[in-house]
Write an enzyme that holds these catalytic residues in place. Sequence first.
Site, PDB file in Angstrom:
ATOM      1  N   LYS A   1       0.875  -1.181   0.000  1.00 11.64           N
ATOM      2  CA  LYS A   1       0.000   0.000   0.000  1.00 11.64           C
ATOM      3  C   LYS A   1       0.910   1.229   0.000  1.00 11.64           C
ATOM      4  O   LYS A   1       1.672   1.437   0.948  1.00 11.64           O
ATOM      5  CB  LYS A   1      -0.847  -0.045   1.267  1.00 11.64           C
ATOM      6  CG  LYS A   1      -2.262   0.404   1.087  1.00 11.64           C
ATOM      7  CD  LYS A   1      -3.058   0.104   2.335  1.00 11.64           C
ATOM      8  CE  LYS A   1      -4.143   1.133   2.511  1.00 11.64           C
ATOM      9  NZ  LYS A   1      -4.443   1.383   3.912  1.00 11.64           N
TER      10      LYS A   1
HETATM   11  C1  E4P Z   1      -7.628   2.522   4.149  1.00 12.45           C
HETATM   12  O1  E4P Z   1      -6.955   1.664   3.936  1.00 12.45           O
HETATM   13  C2  E4P Z   1      -7.430   3.830   4.807  1.00 12.45           C
HETATM   14  O2  E4P Z   1      -6.155   3.890   5.316  1.00 12.45           O
HETATM   15  C3  E4P Z   1      -8.449   4.017   5.863  1.00 12.45           C
HETATM   16  O3  E4P Z   1      -9.658   3.435   5.506  1.00 12.45           O
HETATM   17  C4  E4P Z   1      -8.657   5.457   6.265  1.00 12.45           C
HETATM   18  O4  E4P Z   1      -9.795   5.537   7.064  1.00 12.45           O
HETATM   19  P1  E4P Z   1     -10.082   6.751   8.062  1.00 12.45           P
HETATM   20  O5  E4P Z   1     -10.369   7.948   7.219  1.00 12.45           O
HETATM   21  O6  E4P Z   1     -11.260   6.322   8.853  1.00 12.45           O
HETATM   22  O7  E4P Z   1      -8.860   6.907   8.898  1.00 12.45           O
END
Ligand code: E4P
Length: 227
Positions: free
Chosen positions: A86
């Site tokens: 990622k």
């Molecule tokens: C996904 O992989 C993102 O890092 C994550 O869903 C971000 O979510 P948040 O906006 O609730 O922190």
Amino acid sequence: MLYIIDTANLDDIKRCMEYFPVAGVTTNPTIISKEHTGFPDLIKAIRALIGDEKMLHIQTTGTDAQTIVKEAVLLRDFVGGDFYAKIPISPEGLKATMQLKKMGIKVTETAIFTQQQAMIAAQAGADFVAPYINRLDSIVSDGVHVVSEIVKMFNVHNIKSRVLAASFKNVEQIHKIALAGGHAVTISPELFNTLTYHPLTDRAIESFNADWQSVYGDKGVLDVFER
Ligand code: E4P
């Protein structure tokens, strides 16, 4: 549409895997830091829990392409299975993505907030692009609209990258992503519960049980077959 769990909490992953059709796990540095434990052991334990077949998306922390590539290779070799590096989108992130694709390592380009970020990430070879729905909604933008245009662009240009929508706070957002053609959503363990809950469902089950008990008492289906 695939459902993925957005957590590194082993108990939550175990429970969600048991009760819901989960395609994999996504983490990010914030999610990892909440567990207050060693990173290598934690990701190894997640892999052991979900098995090699399920997707595991783990975020790199490097800020230059060379470091990002090194981290992605190390993480892939360490956790094995269906692994996705990622990588937050940036010029360095895209450079790393192109190199990793040549090496056969799968990439999820993350922290996507615009349609063109998604498009260029896809052209760099990202297998998934991860737009953040609630973070867009929170600044009076429209996360679902962004996703629907990304899906449209990918279809028009016959792009194979898939949309893994992230950052959700409610079921309505998830539902609209499904309608917009999002390929996957990553959601918190709490949202898995909310997604399956409706008070009328509870009421329907209560009334089914009451009607059954009025005739068969405490006996269940298995009991009434016993002779
Ligand atoms: C996904 O992989 C993102 O890092 C994550 O869903 C971000 O979510 P948040 O906006 O609730 O922190």
